[in-house]
Design a protein around this motif. Sequence first.
Motif: not given
Length: 543
Positions: A450-463
């Motif tokens: 889903x979009x929400x969880x996918x966004x948190x995964x990307x934010x984690x990768x960026x960090x």
Amino acid sequence: MNSVNPARDSAVTCSHHTEYAAAAGMPNLHEHLRTCAAALLHALGQGSVVPNTYSTAWQARLRIPGSADLLFPAAQQWLLDHQLPTGAWGSTIPLPHDRIVSTLAAVVALASNRQQATAPAPAQRAIEHGCDHLHSLADAWHNSDDETIAFEMTVPLLLRQAQELSLPLPYAAFQDLAMVREQKLRLIPRNTLMQEPTTLLVALETLTDQAVNFTQLSPYCQDNGAMGNSPSSTGAYWVATGSEKSRSYMEDVASLHPDGGFPEIYPASIFEWAWPLHYLGRADLLPSQPTPAFAYLRSMLRDDGTAAYDPHVDLPDSDDTAMTLALLVQYGLLPRTCLKALLSFESSEAFTTYHYERNPSVSANARVLWALRLWPQRFGQQIKKAEKFLLHHRQESAYWRDKWHVSPYYATDVVVQSLGGTSRFPLTGTANWIVETQHDDGSWGLAGGNPEESSYAVLTMEELSRHGRSFPAHTWERAAAYLAMHINDTEFAGLWIGKGLYTPVNVVKSAVLAGYTLALNKIHGDSLCRNSPTPAKPKPEMR
């Protein structure tokens, strides 16, 4: 405010960037992304927590004093309109605790209102279908980690009410839960409940069968008439006291949702302002100068420097306090000395979200750690305490879970950001977990992604990438392609944990927009949006 998302009609919407690589070369992509951010900023303060079943079901049972007529008849129709094909009610993400408490609340409400039903046959079919589904969930809750708030208090009460209505349900399957409720009721400090605000004010509907004098709680009825800004709790208080101020509050909330639904909580101003500012800031999507929203956040702090999810609510918590203070310190609007307010939540082994909390929250401790790192020389001891707590709660050396959100990607993002990339905490397992759990369509998360969880995964990768971790190019590319298809979404699955699962739409939209922007940045090697205010140097300390 409407029942989906006020930002939908408040500003220009963004185009889908399905062909994200081509879009990245467009001269106006910068404006597309900023238009999305501007729409969100414009909508802040209007409220975006959408209705959920749990809250609506309690309101559907309220009656006009001295009459059999329903106070909110549209709420009953909302329940009929939102039953899922399986017969359940609740989030579209099928988690047992939410499905049980939501479905129970709905069938009890509909059965209680049989005589008032405008369409008796559909209501009866909905009740029967819901009862059948509850039999299939009788044992599912035992092995689920995603317990909703006050589950052990609410479900036995609803089951007792269902039994009085002769509903055919698997009562024996919940006998152990009834014993837990009785034990917990014996532990409730009744004197404390009457002498100071506690989190029980947000769940008074769970005490309606107890010998509690609700009129003694009148000092904690807020200026807006609410109890903890919870419609269901306020409804229970109104039934017991007849408070006109509380009825006005509920009618105001009802007017925001013409379809008859009620949100888990309203308003939640600090939460709904601070989280979007945080996510948009991480993606450099804020205007070049701090927006009035920052000044508004500062004005909502309590006299002792703490914050609650809304200034009406006299229940400060460490999560909202840490988020608000960190944002204001980062952008030079408060000195670091204000961070001392977080010490009021410190316990022997961690930081509590609320006073009297039994089980500390992972995300709240991570948020506190993130804030305290803005002054490491002053808070070294507390930083070590929070780090120890977080590392102890890491699962499979890879990820974290939390009691305020069902997704491990949410908790993991907050923790990874709080650890600040320090080499003392290798996060190789976390990086590998992110890559390995991406779905084929580029998404992450429950129910196929889903979009929400996918966004948190990307934010984690960026960090993680900011601190030296590298990720395969196709991981970023698939993530960007997936999020591009959801940049205009206005409906999201309920993943936030309340008494039922709920969705703060503007918070989720800000995370999706941030995740999409950061994925594009990684693909094309340059920031697409560089006008956000740069975090200022901390103000001089006040001696």
